[in-house]
Design a protein around this motif. Structure first.
Motif, PDB file in Angstrom:
ATOM      1  N   LEU A  59       0.816  -1.212   0.000  1.00 20.82           N
ATOM      2  CA  LEU A  59       0.000   0.000   0.000  1.00 20.82           C
ATOM      3  C   LEU A  59       0.855   1.270   0.000  1.00 20.82           C
ATOM      4  O   LEU A  59       0.553   2.234  -0.691  1.00 20.82           O
ATOM      5  CB  LEU A  59      -0.940  -0.016   1.220  1.00 20.82           C
ATOM      6  N   ASP A  60       1.963   1.267   0.763  1.00 15.92           N
ATOM      7  CA  ASP A  60       2.794   2.480   0.838  1.00 15.92           C
ATOM      8  C   ASP A  60       3.514   2.759  -0.487  1.00 15.92           C
ATOM      9  O   ASP A  60       4.027   3.854  -0.689  1.00 15.92           O
ATOM     10  CB  ASP A  60       3.814   2.371   1.982  1.00 15.92           C
ATOM     11  N   GLN A  61       3.570   1.757  -1.350  1.00 14.62           N
ATOM     12  CA  GLN A  61       4.182   1.975  -2.677  1.00 14.62           C
ATOM     13  C   GLN A  61       3.152   2.496  -3.680  1.00 14.62           C
ATOM     14  O   GLN A  61       3.514   2.991  -4.737  1.00 14.62           O
ATOM     15  CB  GLN A  61       4.761   0.665  -3.208  1.00 14.62           C
ATOM     16  N   ILE A  62       1.885   2.351  -3.359  1.00 12.58           N
ATOM     17  CA  ILE A  62       0.824   2.688  -4.305  1.00 12.58           C
ATOM     18  C   ILE A  62       0.328   4.108  -4.090  1.00 12.58           C
ATOM     19  O   ILE A  62       0.135   4.871  -5.043  1.00 12.58           O
ATOM     20  CB  ILE A  62      -0.363   1.708  -4.136  1.00 12.58           C
ATOM     21  N   ALA A  63       0.112   4.449  -2.830  1.00 11.02           N
ATOM     22  CA  ALA A  63      -0.542   5.736  -2.553  1.00 11.02           C
ATOM     23  C   ALA A  63      -0.015   6.361  -1.274  1.00 11.02           C
ATOM     24  O   ALA A  63       0.392   5.651  -0.347  1.00 11.02           O
ATOM     25  CB  ALA A  63      -2.053   5.527  -2.426  1.00 11.02           C
ATOM     26  N   VAL A  64      -0.017   7.677  -1.256  1.00 11.72           N
ATOM     27  CA  VAL A  64       0.231   8.431  -0.029  1.00 11.72           C
ATOM     28  C   VAL A  64      -1.120   8.980   0.396  1.00 11.72           C
ATOM     29  O   VAL A  64      -1.733   9.756  -0.349  1.00 11.72           O
ATOM     30  CB  VAL A  64       1.230   9.580  -0.275  1.00 11.72           C
ATOM     31  N   THR A  65      -1.587   8.553   1.558  1.00  8.76           N
ATOM     32  CA  THR A  65      -2.890   9.038   2.035  1.00  8.76           C
ATOM     33  C   THR A  65      -2.645  10.239   2.946  1.00  8.76           C
ATOM     34  O   THR A  65      -1.850  10.166   3.888  1.00  8.76           O
ATOM     35  CB  THR A  65      -3.630   7.912   2.779  1.00  8.76           C
ATOM     36  N   MET A  66      -3.288  11.331   2.601  1.00  7.90           N
ATOM     37  CA  MET A  66      -2.929  12.606   3.202  1.00  7.90           C
ATOM     38  C   MET A  66      -4.182  13.394   3.537  1.00  7.90           C
ATOM     39  O   MET A  66      -5.134  13.416   2.745  1.00  7.90           O
ATOM     40  CB  MET A  66      -2.108  13.357   2.130  1.00  7.90           C
ATOM     41  N   ASP A  67      -4.170  14.016   4.696  1.00  2.25           N
ATOM     42  CA  ASP A  67      -5.243  14.965   5.026  1.00  2.25           C
ATOM     43  C   ASP A  67      -4.883  16.285   4.332  1.00  2.25           C
ATOM     44  O   ASP A  67      -3.994  17.004   4.790  1.00  2.25           O
ATOM     45  CB  ASP A  67      -5.325  15.137   6.538  1.00  2.25           C
ATOM     46  N   TYR A  71      -1.885  19.926   4.350  1.00  2.00           N
ATOM     47  CA  TYR A  71      -0.774  20.060   3.400  1.00  2.00           C
ATOM     48  C   TYR A  71      -1.085  20.925   2.172  1.00  2.00           C
ATOM     49  O   TYR A  71      -0.192  21.214   1.391  1.00  2.00           O
ATOM     50  CB  TYR A  71      -0.339  18.663   2.912  1.00  2.00           C
ATOM     51  N   VAL A  72      -2.331  21.276   2.024  1.00  2.00           N
ATOM     52  CA  VAL A  72      -2.709  22.015   0.808  1.00  2.00           C
ATOM     53  C   VAL A  72      -3.350  23.348   1.167  1.00  2.00           C
ATOM     54  O   VAL A  72      -4.246  23.408   2.010  1.00  2.00           O
ATOM     55  CB  VAL A  72      -3.699  21.187  -0.059  1.00  2.00           C
ATOM     56  N   GLN A  73      -2.851  24.382   0.535  1.00  2.00           N
ATOM     57  CA  GLN A  73      -3.468  25.708   0.651  1.00  2.00           C
ATOM     58  C   GLN A  73      -4.341  25.896  -0.584  1.00  2.00           C
ATOM     59  O   GLN A  73      -3.820  25.972  -1.696  1.00  2.00           O
ATOM     60  CB  GLN A  73      -2.363  26.773   0.695  1.00  2.00           C
ATOM     61  N   PHE A  74      -5.655  25.921  -0.399  1.00  2.00           N
ATOM     62  CA  PHE A  74      -6.557  26.039  -1.549  1.00  2.00           C
ATOM     63  C   PHE A  74      -6.771  27.507  -1.930  1.00  2.00           C
ATOM     64  O   PHE A  74      -6.880  28.374  -1.071  1.00  2.00           O
ATOM     65  CB  PHE A  74      -7.904  25.376  -1.235  1.00  2.00           C
ATOM     66  N   ASP A  75      -6.826  27.744  -3.240  1.00  2.00           N
ATOM     67  CA  ASP A  75      -7.150  29.083  -3.760  1.00  2.00           C
ATOM     68  C   ASP A  75      -8.660  29.241  -3.906  1.00  2.00           C
ATOM     69  O   ASP A  75      -9.138  30.322  -4.204  1.00  2.00           O
ATOM     70  CB  ASP A  75      -6.551  29.282  -5.170  1.00  2.00           C
TER      71      ASP A  75
END
Lengths: 143, 196
Positions: A59-67, A71-75
């Motif tokens: 699983l760790d090779q397939i996807a990084v699951t992230m909140d 981590y993201v600043q939305f415009d």
């Protein structure tokens, strides 16, 4: 462009799930790596992950699951959700093409490090990463 | 868009930068000037073999079922534009030296050596397969490969023509190849993603 996030959405997608992508841009190149992501609760993204698991990947090779809220600043009015960033399914796109999609935000340095580390985690399982890309990803992951 | 649509026909948009990167390698393998026909067919088969191995296109763009066989229209249009400028103004596109073949076709020779650090091993393998397939073929043999119902590419091409599809479905290509080889590529199809 480094870390910019674009929404990949076109009319012909209709109600089908469509990804957003984060851009990893490396100096000197007119194209970039893009890593797609979908909301973590989507059926299709989980089917993609399952297909990779069925092929024998971890699983760790397939996807990084992230909140994304962390981590993201939305415009835009998007709110950060839990998302699967499919590092095993990165692609290469011309920067001029990626600019045609709407930019919805930017990923911070900590998020980019996680993405780079995820790509490097998948690297031993694939021949899809060039030597140059691996070198630049190592710099990004360690930077 | 994840897989689920049987008409998934473009995974990534045509990437001209990657096209030129690949052509530098392909021309070296081909060992003579490439015509426009050679280049668009090498593009198609590089992407086909790359998708069959990885589920991802290398150069990108949708494969359209032209009378000439499968073609990525943006690739063809870019080369056509170059040929017009060369014929009318004598101008060469950046990165290519143009000439004429014995039969009078415009030929392209990339002026730079391939950058092997920028090309992934999966891409080199797909390009090697494309050259090994196409280089020995005459034009007629190539047309039979791309149009005939006995080949996986011909089957996918003919399915698109029969169904009046503007683009050839990747699922059809994968299914026809899996049938021909007697292998199961279900998981590969499940994880196709389109950015288009």
């Amino acid at each position: 462009m480094q870390g910019h996030i674009f929404q990949i959405s076109r009319a012909e997608h209709g109600n089908l799930p469509h990804p957003f992508v984060v851009v990893l841009e490396f100096s000197g190149n007119a194209d970039c790596l893009v890593v797609p992501a979908f909301s973590a609760d989507g059926h299709k993204v989980n089917d993609i992950i399952q297909a990779r698991l069925d092929e024998g990947h971890r699983l760790d090779q397939i996807a990084v699951t992230m909140d994304n809220a962390q981590y993201v600043q939305f415009d835009t009015s998007h709110t950060g959700k839990l998302a699967h960033w499919l590092v095993a399914d990165f692609d290469r796109m011309a920067i001029s093409d990626i600019r045609k999609y709407p930019k919805i935000g930017s990923m911070n340095a900590a998020g980019l490090k996680l993405i780079a580390a995820g790509l490097l985690s998948f690297a031993p399982c694939t021949y899809r990463l060039s030597k140059a890309a691996q070198k630049k990803l190592r710099q990004l992951a360690e930077g | 868009m994840p897989a689920g649509s049987s008409h998934l026909s473009q995974l990534i948009p045509y990437n001209a930068v990657q096209f030129d990167r690949c052509m530098a390698y392909l021309a070296q393998k081909w060992a003579r000037g490439l015509t426009r026909y050679d280049m668009v067919k090498l593009h198609v088969m590089t992407d086909v073999y790359h998708v069959l191995e990885t589920g991802h296109q290398s150069i990108g763009g949708p494969l359209e079922p032209w009378n000439l066989g499968p073609v990525v229209a943006r690739s063809w249009a870019r080369l056509s534009r170059w040929e017009r400028r060369f014929d009318q103004l004598g101008e060469e596109p950046p990165g290519y030296a143009l000439g004429r073949s014995d039969k009078g076709y415009t030929t392209y020779r990339p002026t730079a050596a391939p950058d092997l650090d920028e090309l992934a091993a999966s891409e080199l393998a797909a390009m090697d397969r494309a050259v090994e397939l196409l280089k020995p073929m005459s034009f007629d043999e190539s047309q039979r490969f791309f149009h005939g119902d006995k080949t996986f590419m011909g089957q996918a091409y003919n399915s698109a023509r029969r169904n009046h599809q503007k683009q050839i479905s990747w699922a059809d290509i994968i299914d026809a190849y899996a049938d021909q080889e007697g292998i199961d590529l279900t998981d590969l199809k499940r994880r196709l993603i389109s950015y288009c």
